[in-house]
Design a protein around this motif. Structure first.
Motif, PDB file in Angstrom:
ATOM      1  N   ALA A 133       0.731  -1.282  -0.060  1.00 18.99           N
ATOM      2  CA  ALA A 133       0.057  -0.011   0.238  1.00 18.99           C
ATOM      3  C   ALA A 133       0.803   1.265   0.023  1.00 18.99           C
ATOM      4  O   ALA A 133       0.584   2.298  -0.717  1.00 18.99           O
ATOM      5  CB  ALA A 133      -0.832   0.026   1.330  1.00 18.99           C
ATOM      6  N   TRP A 139       1.873   1.929  -3.316  1.00 21.02           N
ATOM      7  CA  TRP A 139       0.977   2.030  -4.443  1.00 21.02           C
ATOM      8  C   TRP A 139       0.818   3.352  -5.460  1.00 21.02           C
ATOM      9  O   TRP A 139       0.935   4.280  -4.905  1.00 21.02           O
ATOM     10  CB  TRP A 139      -0.609   2.027  -3.597  1.00 21.02           C
ATOM     11  N   TRP A 147      -5.931  -2.866   0.751  1.00 19.51           N
ATOM     12  CA  TRP A 147      -7.074  -2.038   0.626  1.00 19.51           C
ATOM     13  C   TRP A 147      -7.583  -0.979   1.751  1.00 19.51           C
ATOM     14  O   TRP A 147      -7.935   0.002   1.302  1.00 19.51           O
ATOM     15  CB  TRP A 147      -8.232  -2.874   0.039  1.00 19.51           C
ATOM     16  N   TRP A 148      -7.003  -1.343   2.758  1.00 21.21           N
ATOM     17  CA  TRP A 148      -7.611  -0.569   3.777  1.00 21.21           C
ATOM     18  C   TRP A 148      -6.760   0.638   3.804  1.00 21.21           C
ATOM     19  O   TRP A 148      -7.290   1.703   4.030  1.00 21.21           O
ATOM     20  CB  TRP A 148      -7.412  -1.340   5.154  1.00 21.21           C
ATOM     21  N   VAL A 149      -5.479   0.558   3.686  1.00 15.92           N
ATOM     22  CA  VAL A 149      -4.460   1.630   3.758  1.00 15.92           C
ATOM     23  C   VAL A 149      -4.479   2.511   2.380  1.00 15.92           C
ATOM     24  O   VAL A 149      -4.696   3.754   2.542  1.00 15.92           O
ATOM     25  CB  VAL A 149      -3.161   1.150   4.014  1.00 15.92           C
ATOM     26  N   ASN A 150      -4.467   1.862   1.321  1.00 13.66           N
ATOM     27  CA  ASN A 150      -4.251   2.576   0.098  1.00 13.66           C
ATOM     28  C   ASN A 150      -5.551   3.198  -0.403  1.00 13.66           C
ATOM     29  O   ASN A 150      -6.065   3.874  -1.367  1.00 13.66           O
ATOM     30  CB  ASN A 150      -3.806   1.869  -0.942  1.00 13.66           C
ATOM     31  N   ARG A 151      -6.626   2.709   0.523  1.00 11.04           N
ATOM     32  CA  ARG A 151      -8.040   3.325   0.211  1.00 11.04           C
ATOM     33  C   ARG A 151      -8.564   3.158  -1.096  1.00 11.04           C
ATOM     34  O   ARG A 151      -9.331   4.047  -1.920  1.00 11.04           O
ATOM     35  CB  ARG A 151      -8.265   5.111   0.353  1.00 11.04           C
ATOM     36  N   ASP A 152      -8.021   2.166  -1.972  1.00 12.36           N
ATOM     37  CA  ASP A 152      -8.893   1.557  -3.140  1.00 12.36           C
ATOM     38  C   ASP A 152      -9.987   0.930  -2.926  1.00 12.36           C
ATOM     39  O   ASP A 152     -10.004  -0.104  -2.505  1.00 12.36           O
ATOM     40  CB  ASP A 152      -7.777   0.557  -3.839  1.00 12.36           C
ATOM     41  N   ARG A 153     -11.261   1.705  -3.579  1.00 13.23           N
ATOM     42  CA  ARG A 153     -12.396   1.083  -3.324  1.00 13.23           C
ATOM     43  C   ARG A 153     -13.206   0.849  -4.607  1.00 13.23           C
ATOM     44  O   ARG A 153     -14.403   0.755  -4.762  1.00 13.23           O
ATOM     45  CB  ARG A 153     -13.435   2.073  -2.405  1.00 13.23           C
TER      46      ARG A 153
END
Lengths: 322, 67
Positions: free
Chosen positions: A60, A63, A153-159
């Motif tokens: 992340a 990323w 996904w939690w850290v890079n905020r890729d949703r």
């Protein structure tokens, strides 16, 4: 700094694994191979989860948004591609061995189902603890992957794989249009979805992936992880009988869901070859991806049946010439 | 490989469905377990056949895979 974090994670995981295996192999333990494996797995679990979380955090931090190389665009980072294949290896090992533990139990009876005895005889020379051992190795890969992708996904905020707030109706409509009409109609009717509307191009994932595939993967993986951890925990902590019973039952249910998910995932991605290429190379040709997202994943809306004027002669509606 | 995976799953579906009707399952685990085996087996069979059909379609016409 990030490299230090990963190196520390690997070192701690390796040390934990070594101590666990050394204890099991010391000859001082009173347990049989199956029970011994249970303990090794239970002790190794926190390290597998921790290493996954560390690798996810590392990824992340590095990323970057999607990049382009001529006609090729990056759909998945190398970390995602490798992580996906690690999870695949986990499933390929854990699912068949888990199924055998379940099937072996129901096949072992006085008069097994036709064909069942054949399988029992075929696998008879393999000690049962080997199935458990392989299952635990596969499960460790899956748990590593769950922690890895969860942290990433939690850290890079890729949703991108989540349906944006307020867009569930749109994504469910796209999903209903992608599946065969018989199923789409059954889904659309109770949810009052308008299947005659033209939908915007899904981006970057198809409506099938966002509205159905990813949520069901998440549910099945969460269920098998929680129930599996509860089952494994019983070797170090007294789990109440009813909790253990339901954990075991739901673990089998989650296994069945994952068997179905793997079959459906293969069916869907094989038919959309650029998605398969993207998950192997990380890169995909823009034209091919656009072809998937624009034409295949955004099917034509249904055209409502033309209504007949009241004076139309009987027989026209069914196209009958009689 | 996908065809092989589908074939293995058909075998699993067969074992699920046939074991839903054997005496031990009925006596020891009861109707819910029988229903679960039957439903699970049927679902695995349907999804395995869908995958096999898709794989055969690609084998017959490699360029026909959408996209």
């Amino acid at each position: 700094m990030r490299w230090l974090l990963v190196l520390a994670g690997i070192a701690i995981a390796a040390a934990g694994g070594y101590v666990s295996l050394a204890q099991a192999g010391s000859g001082a333990q009173p347990w049989d191979p199956e029970l011994s494996d249970n303990f090794v797995f239970m002790r190794a679990l926190p390290f597998a989860l921790g290493l996954g979380a560390v690798v996810g955090l590392f990824r992340a931090g590095g990323w970057k948004p999607a990049v382009r190389r001529g006609d090729q665009i990056r759909r998945f980072s190398p970390g995602t591609v490798i992580g996906h294949w690690i999870a695949t290896i986990g499933f390929v090992i854990a699912l068949p061995t888990g199924l055998w533990q379940y099937l072996g139990g129901i096949l072992s009876q006085d008069v097994p189902a036709p064909g069942g005895q054949l399988l029992l005889d075929l696998f008879h020379p393999v000690p049962l603890y080997w199935f458990y051992r392989l299952h635990y190795i596969g499960a460790a890969f899956v748990l590593f992957s769950v922690a890895n992708f969860g942290a990433y996904w939690w850290v890079n905020r890729d949703r991108a794989l989540l349906v944006p707030r307020g867009e569930w109706r749109l994504h469910l409509t796209g999903f209903a249009l992608e599946v065969p009409r018989m199923f789409g109609a059954r889904l659309a009717a109770p949810l009052k979805l308008d299947l005659t509307q033209r939908l915007p191009q899904p981006r970057p994932f198809t409506y099938y992936e966002t509205a159905f595939s990813f949520p069901t993967w998440t549910f099945a993986l969460a269920l098998i992880t929680i129930t599996g951890l509860l089952k494994a925990m019983r070797y170090i902590y007294p789990i109440p009988g009813p909790v253990l019973y339901w954990a075991s039952t739901l673990h089998v249910a989650a296994m069945l869901l994952l068997v179905l998910k793997v079959l459906d995932h293969l069916r869907y991605t094989l038919a959309r070859w650029p998605l398969m290429v993207a998950m192997t190379r990380g890169w995909v040709s823009e034209g091919a991806l656009r072809g998937v997202l624009d034409t295949i994943a955004r099917p034509e809306p249904w055209h409502p049946e033309p209504t007949l004027p009241a004076s139309a002669p009987a027989g026209v509606a069914g196209g009958s010439e009689r | 490989m996908a065809l092989l995976w589908a074939a293995l799953n058909v075998v699993i579906a067969y074992l699920f469905v046939t074991n839903a009707f054997v005496a031990k399952t009925a006596i020891k685990e009861g109707l819910p377990a029988q229903a679960a085996l039957l439903l699970g087996g049927a679902l695995i069979a349907v999804f395995a056949v869908a995958l096999a059909r898709q794989s055969l379609r690609i084998l017959r016409a490699p360029g026909a895979a959408e996209g």
